[in-house]
Design an enzyme around this catalytic site. Structure first.
Site, PDB file in Angstrom:
ATOM      1  CG  HIS A  61      -8.124  -0.769  -1.134  1.00  0.00           C
ATOM      2  ND1 HIS A  61      -7.381  -0.147  -0.164  1.00  0.00           N
ATOM      3  CD2 HIS A  61      -7.299  -0.889  -2.198  1.00  0.00           C
ATOM      4  CE1 HIS A  61      -6.159   0.089  -0.607  1.00  0.00           C
ATOM      5  NE2 HIS A  61      -6.096  -0.345  -1.858  1.00  0.00           N
ATOM      6  CE  LYS A  71     -12.906  -1.049   4.200  1.00  0.00           C
ATOM      7  NZ  LYS A  71     -11.952  -0.660   3.170  1.00  0.00           N
ATOM      8  CE1 TYR A 131      -9.736  -0.454   7.662  1.00  0.00           C
ATOM      9  CE2 TYR A 131      -8.234   1.333   8.175  1.00  0.00           C
ATOM     10  CZ  TYR A 131      -8.494   0.123   7.568  1.00  0.00           C
ATOM     11  OH  TYR A 131      -7.501  -0.516   6.861  1.00  0.00           O
ATOM     12  CG  ASP A 169      -3.374   0.952  -3.266  1.00  0.00           C
ATOM     13  OD1 ASP A 169      -3.911  -0.171  -3.262  1.00  0.00           O
ATOM     14  OD2 ASP A 169      -3.460   1.750  -2.313  1.00  0.00           O
TER      15      ASP A 169
END
Length: 182
Positions: A61, A71, A131, A169
């Site tokens: 992603h 991130k 994250y 996904d």
């Protein structure tokens, strides 16, 4: 903290200094001054956390501009193989990936700046993945590529039939069909 460059420019593995004793351990997972001195001078706006069973594969992603996200990822409990794919069209490493094992035992973190697809697979049950991100989530800016794309040829360290994917996904595009967003 030790900031380790990877073969792909701007991807950085971070090893914090960990103090351990009979009580347990302590470490700084983020210090703005230290990160700025290492060249990561961005504002984090959101913290995210996921809990997954072994074989859960989340990714690949990213978010397109103007909502691109950097991130800073780490594992609180368990173990993952974390993967970043360079999607910066003018980069000499465009389409290449770098993978790093992150675990509660090794304390490593991974800085994935804007311009990269990101994904991970859990290698243990009850894995907690955390994250920090530099941009807010924007559904309309989501982009992604299939985890098992033949052009990327990522070694996820699991058998394909063991991958547990979300319905979203399972519908992602192939890398060759990805538009140039960066």
């Amino acid at each position: 903290m030790n900031f380790i460059e990877t073969p792909i420019k701007d991807l950085i593995v971070i090893e914090p200094k960990v103090w351990k004793d009979e009580r347990g351990y302590f470490f700084e997972s983020f210090n703005q001054k230290t990160f700025t001195q290492a060249g990561i001078n961005l504002e984090f706006v959101q913290d995210n956390q996921s809990f997954s069973q072994k074989g859960t594969l989340r990714g690949l992603h990213a978010q397109a501009h103007p909502f691109a996200q950097g991130k800073l990822v780490r594992v609180i409990q368990g173990r993952v193989l974390d993967v970043a794919v360079d999607i910066r069209k003018n980069s000499p490493t465009y389409g290449q990936y770098h993978a790093v094992e992150l675990s509660a035992d090794n304390f490593k973190m991974f800085w994935v700046p804007p311009g990269f697809l990101h994904g991970f697979v859990t290698l243990e049950d009850q894995t907690i993945f955390a994250y920090k991100v530099t941009g807010f989530y924007d559904k309309d800016s989501e982009i992604g590529v299939m985890w098992n794309d033949p052009d990327l040829n990522i070694d996820w360290k699991i058998k394909p039939e063991e991958a547990i994917l979300s319905e979203k996904d399972k519908q992602l595009q192939n890398f060759k069909d990805l538009k140039a967003f960066f």
